[in-house]
Design a protein around this motif. Structure first.
Motif, PDB file in Angstrom:
ATOM      1  N   ALA A   1      -0.925 -13.328 -14.377  1.00  0.00           N
ATOM      2  CA  ALA A   1       0.286 -13.241 -13.552  1.00  0.00           C
ATOM      3  C   ALA A   1       0.253 -11.997 -12.673  1.00  0.00           C
ATOM      4  O   ALA A   1       0.582 -12.040 -11.481  1.00  0.00           O
ATOM      5  N   ARG A   2      -0.161 -10.874 -13.260  1.00  0.00           N
ATOM      6  CA  ARG A   2      -0.257  -9.624 -12.507  1.00  0.00           C
ATOM      7  C   ARG A   2      -1.321  -9.737 -11.420  1.00  0.00           C
ATOM      8  O   ARG A   2      -1.120  -9.278 -10.285  1.00  0.00           O
ATOM      9  N   LEU A   3      -2.434 -10.371 -11.752  1.00  0.00           N
ATOM     10  CA  LEU A   3      -3.503 -10.570 -10.775  1.00  0.00           C
ATOM     11  C   LEU A   3      -3.002 -11.376  -9.588  1.00  0.00           C
ATOM     12  O   LEU A   3      -3.299 -11.057  -8.433  1.00  0.00           O
ATOM     13  N   CYS A   4      -2.259 -12.415  -9.875  1.00  0.00           N
ATOM     14  CA  CYS A   4      -1.730 -13.268  -8.813  1.00  0.00           C
ATOM     15  C   CYS A   4      -0.825 -12.459  -7.884  1.00  0.00           C
ATOM     16  O   CYS A   4      -0.887 -12.598  -6.657  1.00  0.00           O
ATOM     17  N   GLU A   5      -0.007 -11.591  -8.463  1.00  0.00           N
ATOM     18  CA  GLU A   5       0.877 -10.739  -7.669  1.00  0.00           C
ATOM     19  C   GLU A   5       0.077  -9.792  -6.773  1.00  0.00           C
ATOM     20  O   GLU A   5       0.414  -9.590  -5.599  1.00  0.00           O
ATOM     21  N   MET A   6      -0.983  -9.222  -7.340  1.00  0.00           N
ATOM     22  CA  MET A   6      -1.803  -8.275  -6.590  1.00  0.00           C
ATOM     23  C   MET A   6      -2.516  -8.962  -5.424  1.00  0.00           C
ATOM     24  O   MET A   6      -2.591  -8.433  -4.311  1.00  0.00           O
ATOM     25  N   PHE A   7      -3.041 -10.162  -5.670  1.00  0.00           N
ATOM     26  CA  PHE A   7      -3.696 -10.906  -4.599  1.00  0.00           C
ATOM     27  C   PHE A   7      -2.685 -11.316  -3.525  1.00  0.00           C
ATOM     28  O   PHE A   7      -3.015 -11.381  -2.338  1.00  0.00           O
ATOM     29  N   GLU A   8      -1.464 -11.584  -3.938  1.00  0.00           N
ATOM     30  CA  GLU A   8      -0.410 -11.940  -2.996  1.00  0.00           C
ATOM     31  C   GLU A   8      -0.156 -10.782  -2.025  1.00  0.00           C
ATOM     32  O   GLU A   8      -0.045 -10.982  -0.809  1.00  0.00           O
ATOM     33  N   VAL A   9      -0.087  -9.571  -2.568  1.00  0.00           N
ATOM     34  CA  VAL A   9       0.113  -8.390  -1.726  1.00  0.00           C
ATOM     35  C   VAL A   9      -1.121  -8.136  -0.865  1.00  0.00           C
ATOM     36  O   VAL A   9      -1.007  -7.812   0.333  1.00  0.00           O
ATOM     37  N   MET A  10      -2.315  -8.301  -1.454  1.00  0.00           N
ATOM     38  CA  MET A  10      -3.551  -8.101  -0.713  1.00  0.00           C
ATOM     39  C   MET A  10      -3.611  -9.046   0.478  1.00  0.00           C
ATOM     40  O   MET A  10      -4.018  -8.661   1.587  1.00  0.00           O
ATOM     41  N   ALA A  11      -3.195 -10.293   0.280  1.00  0.00           N
ATOM     42  CA  ALA A  11      -3.220 -11.282   1.367  1.00  0.00           C
ATOM     43  C   ALA A  11      -2.331 -10.846   2.526  1.00  0.00           C
ATOM     44  O   ALA A  11      -2.690 -11.010   3.699  1.00  0.00           O
ATOM     45  N   GLU A  12      -1.169 -10.264   2.211  1.00  0.00           N
ATOM     46  CA  GLU A  12      -0.252  -9.826   3.266  1.00  0.00           C
ATOM     47  C   GLU A  12      -0.777  -8.589   3.985  1.00  0.00           C
ATOM     48  O   GLU A  12      -0.625  -8.451   5.209  1.00  0.00           O
ATOM     49  N   LEU A  13      -1.403  -7.676   3.243  1.00  0.00           N
ATOM     50  CA  LEU A  13      -1.985  -6.485   3.872  1.00  0.00           C
ATOM     51  C   LEU A  13      -3.111  -6.887   4.825  1.00  0.00           C
ATOM     52  O   LEU A  13      -3.205  -6.378   5.948  1.00  0.00           O
ATOM     53  N   GLU A  14      -3.953  -7.807   4.388  1.00  0.00           N
ATOM     54  CA  GLU A  14      -5.061  -8.240   5.237  1.00  0.00           C
ATOM     55  C   GLU A  14      -4.544  -9.012   6.447  1.00  0.00           C
ATOM     56  O   GLU A  14      -5.082  -8.890   7.548  1.00  0.00           O
ATOM     57  N   ALA A  15      -3.502  -9.812   6.237  1.00  0.00           N
ATOM     58  CA  ALA A  15      -2.913 -10.549   7.361  1.00  0.00           C
ATOM     59  C   ALA A  15      -2.401  -9.574   8.419  1.00  0.00           C
ATOM     60  O   ALA A  15      -2.592  -9.788   9.627  1.00  0.00           O
TER      61      ALA A  15
END
Length: 230
Positions: A78-92
């Motif tokens: 669950a924590r990993l999913c949250e981190m990737f979610e933030v990473m996706a927005e930063l990269e976007a």
């Protein structure tokens, strides 16, 4: 001061080595990092080891626990999913800004990094592809011309390094990743910030089958022996 610099450089080298071992599964989530044992293993005093562990803790790759010392961070799905979610927005966001601000030299660097990834893909070398993939993404961060954003993206990218690397071991992921890179490059070179952001978000986000694949790979990493993981 002269004595501090070599120690600092050595601690940075050790930090990179241990980080690489975590990323490749040699040091598994939950495993203990004993200062004395590491000092003996690397043939150094405990001072650069201690500094290296502090650097790794700051990056979130290890936890410093009372009475247990340093332990390789164990992140739940669950924590990993949250981190990737933030990473996706930063990269976007990086992609959106890069499409507007990228210089001619940075365009060349991005295309060069993309071609290097192609060679690693053709050689079916996931570790080399991952190393070159990092170069590709760093060029994007720099091309945003927003230093604070780039710093945040680099920090979270480093935090997710072991898990992003795992993804490339999933069947056909290198080919898919390369194709996604091509679409990202095309959008940025065309100056289409919204399209670049959309494609980067999709490239990084871990959803559906990709999330299941990551969790499965994570389970393998946690149960592998050092020989298997390496």
């Amino acid at each position: 001061m002269d004595h501090e610099q070599p120690t600092l450089r050595r601690s940075e080298e050790l930090s990179e080595i241990i980080e690489e071992q975590i990323a490749t599964g040699i040091r598994q989530p939950g495993s203990r990092l004993d200062e004395q044992e590491l000092a003996a293993e690397f043939g150094v005093s405990r001072t650069p080891i201690r500094e290296a562990l502090i650097q790794l803790a700051a990056a979130g790759l290890i936890d410093m626990r009372p009475r247990r010392g340093a332990v390789v961070a164990d992140v739940g799905p669950a924590r990993l999913c949250e981190m990737f979610e933030v990473m996706a927005e930063l990269e976007a966001m990086c992609g959106r800004l890069a499409a507007r601000r990228i210089s001619a030299a940075e365009q060349n660097a991005l295309q060069e990094a993309h071609r290097a990834c192609e060679a690693a893909r053709d050689a079916q070398n996931p570790d080399e592809y991952y190393r070159l993939n990092e170069v590709f993404h760093r060029v994007l961060y720099t091309a945003s011309h927003n230093e604070f954003l780039a710093e945040q993206a680099i920090a979270l990218h480093r935090r997710l390094r072991p898990y992003r690397r795992l993804q490339l071991r999933v069947r056909n992921r290198m080919q898919t990743s390369y194709s996604e890179h091509q679409a990202i490059v095309d959008a940025i070179l065309a100056g289409d910030g919204e399209l670049a952001a959309e494609r980067l978000r999709g490239h990084v986000a871990v959803q559906g089958e990709r999330f299941v694949d990551l969790v499965s790979s994570l389970a393998v990493l946690k149960t592998a022996t050092p020989q298997e993981a390496g």
